[in-house]
Design an enzyme around this catalytic site. Sequence first.
Site, PDB file in Angstrom:
ATOM      1  N   ASN A  81       0.685  -1.299   0.150  1.00 42.95           N
ATOM      2  CA  ASN A  81       0.093   0.060   0.028  1.00 42.95           C
ATOM      3  C   ASN A  81       0.898   1.389   0.007  1.00 42.95           C
ATOM      4  OD1 ASN A  81       0.820   0.486   2.726  1.00 42.95           O
ATOM      5  ND2 ASN A  81      -0.910  -0.720   3.522  1.00 42.95           N
ATOM      6  N   ASN A  82       2.219   1.282  -0.216  1.00 47.41           N
ATOM      7  CA  ASN A  82       2.940   2.204  -0.177  1.00 47.41           C
ATOM      8  C   ASN A  82       2.656   3.191  -1.098  1.00 47.41           C
ATOM      9  OD1 ASN A  82       3.953   1.023   2.027  1.00 47.41           O
ATOM     10  ND2 ASN A  82       6.124   0.715   1.257  1.00 47.41           N
ATOM     11  N   GLY A  99       5.487   4.951   3.947  1.00 51.45           N
ATOM     12  CA  GLY A  99       5.004   3.594   3.936  1.00 51.45           C
ATOM     13  C   GLY A  99       4.563   3.127   5.369  1.00 51.45           C
ATOM     14  N   HIS A 183     -11.430  21.795   7.201  1.00 53.94           N
ATOM     15  CA  HIS A 183     -11.028  21.940   5.867  1.00 53.94           C
ATOM     16  C   HIS A 183     -10.963  20.615   5.310  1.00 53.94           C
ATOM     17  CE1 HIS A 183      -7.194  21.974   8.198  1.00 53.94           C
ATOM     18  NE2 HIS A 183      -6.793  21.004   7.313  1.00 53.94           N
ATOM     19  N   ARG A 267      -8.939  14.176  19.175  1.00 51.15           N
ATOM     20  CA  ARG A 267      -8.414  15.247  19.026  1.00 51.15           C
ATOM     21  C   ARG A 267      -8.726  16.283  17.846  1.00 51.15           C
ATOM     22  NH1 ARG A 267      -4.631  17.766  14.636  1.00 51.15           N
ATOM     23  NH2 ARG A 267      -3.258  19.120  15.640  1.00 51.15           N
ATOM     24  N   ASP A 269      -8.352  18.776  15.208  1.00 49.29           N
ATOM     25  CA  ASP A 269      -7.328  19.657  14.423  1.00 49.29           C
ATOM     26  C   ASP A 269      -7.956  20.940  13.994  1.00 49.29           C
ATOM     27  OD1 ASP A 269      -4.643  20.094  12.933  1.00 49.29           O
ATOM     28  OD2 ASP A 269      -6.329  20.343  11.096  1.00 49.29           O
ATOM     29  N   GLU A 293      -7.035  21.610  18.997  1.00 52.15           N
ATOM     30  CA  GLU A 293      -5.748  22.254  18.908  1.00 52.15           C
ATOM     31  C   GLU A 293      -5.973  23.735  18.890  1.00 52.15           C
ATOM     32  OE1 GLU A 293      -2.182  22.253  15.495  1.00 52.15           O
ATOM     33  OE2 GLU A 293      -4.337  22.182  14.860  1.00 52.15           O
TER      34      GLU A 293
END
Length: 634
Positions: A81-82, A99, A183, A267, A269, A293
């Site tokens: 999935n990298n 990764g 956003h 949390r 953002d 935050e």
Amino acid sequence: MKLIPLGSSIQRRSERVIAAVAVTCAVGALIAVVPSSATAAAVPAAPVAAVGSAVSPGPLEEGDVIYQVLVDRFADGDPTNNDSGAGEYDPADLGFYHGGDWAGLTDQLGYIADLGVTAIWLSPVSAQQPLSRDGNEASYHGYFTADFATPNEHFGDATELQALIDTAHGLGLKMILDVVPNHTADYLAGTSTTYSPTTYAPAAPLNTSSYFHHTGDCLFNGTESQTQIENCDLGGLDDLDQANPAVSTYLTSTYRDWVDMGFDGIRVDAARSVPKPWLASFQTAMGVPTFGEVFVGDIDYVSEYQDYEWGVLDFPYFFDVRDAFAADVDMNTLSALFAQDYEYPNPNRLETFLDNHDRARFLTWADDSYQRLRSALTFLMTSRGVPVIYYGTEQAADGNGNPNENPIANKDNREDMESFSQTGTMYTHIQRLTQIKAAYPALQVGVQREMWTDTTVYGFSRRVDATAAETITLSSNSWDNQTRTIPLRAESTIPVGAVLTNLMNTSDTVTVASGGVTGKQITVTLGEHESKVFAPGTPVSTYTPAARNTTRIRVHFDPGYGNSIAIRGDEYPLTWTAGRGARYIGSNTWEFVAERIPAGELFEFKALINDVTYSTGANVVGTGGSTIDIYPTF
């Protein structure tokens, strides 16, 4: 892969959407009537039912210790999935995907649990726009949201996320979801209301430009109003209009689906950029504690947000504590900081930290001084609030020595996790701190009261007044030993004659003596940049700190009045590109101390005047873990 609704039935989801609409409709009333701190920040009594098989340890609470993880930089459990082929994957560049994923994090949960923390704060989980608009940065951090309801393919699918949550719960670890309701990624250029091309837009239903504000980028030049802050584009990212019922309903319903997987806290953002009443309604809808935050150092400003959320990231604490412990700024600043705790509804719910993904690593500010970091961590873990440990701190992550934070530190402080050793000095130091925090209720929920303050020493007690459980923390940011005779607080019931043990070195004790303004006092000596934590009675267990692997370079030379000595070398923390300042210790002797250089390892270095003029002759060869005296000529 779309996130499958996680309710027990479609009807349950529909009922939740209806409830979210009701919450949204209530926003207008919330704006008109500011909630009291006793109710606004309260978490609903009804628990959120997780769908996973493991039982949650419970919601985020006072006394927890949070470990913050950037998933992409932690551990790679599934290399398939990298790379999605969009140019977002480049493990050689800190601005792109590397990764890390949920499978890799799951594999390392034992390492995190053994550290003794009680909760993990994850990077945002939603699907991302692969690259920034200019293509210079990938969305590895999780703040370029494209589809709020879909897992980030680089991290895994919903099944792998559920396995992570369940495994963490099985180890007694709570899980904290990072939400980004302010956003999406940057799809609308400037103040444009048109997607160009039409396919370059967030996933439905948010691909409607009327759901966003169009006031342009946030300037943060000191002239902005709160309304402007809530309506501008943060870093160019398209600012959602939470006052729009469709937007609020979608965000609330979608994030509730994520929470129902078993998250125990949230949390938020960029909480400063979201209307405060919406934060309160959002927490109510989520059913778990949230903390926001608020990237500001002004307590008057930050404290108001705890009227709307359970907690708030304590940036005022961060700025003052980092200055005091990393840069030896006057410790009286801590007295001024805590004197304003009355402004918060509950200081014990503030999320405190020494560094994070937006600030430089503590060690880059502390001249790579391990002792400063140990002392700061002791202070962090024993002072009021819910401490947050940024991943890699326990491995002495150095942020490549880059202290730049303008406007945020978004590269070197987000390095890959390079070691999972459980024997290093910082890992074992934190282990001891989490052990004593779990064993002493005063360190979890005690009221913090100042005991001493001067330019180099600060001290406080934490006491559970209902039970008289008490601890005392004393810290020095001096290079020299500091001895103080300190009165116990008037509230203290620790008697004269009681023996107090330093929990961070149980061979170190003091006895309470008569005298002082309260009739009881202790005399304590603190070593170089040392913090001690005292408690009465038999300690939870014996503990002797590991011996320091100290390399000392002593330069014997008089550079003349107003000049200084610096050291450059080939073994970090020394480099040949910039010098480390040596400290004058008297008798024309300058000293630099490091612990990072392995014992017995050979390295080369030279002394410079003012980090400009090199000493003459060949490089000096030193040995890690030893004291090296040199007498250079220039």
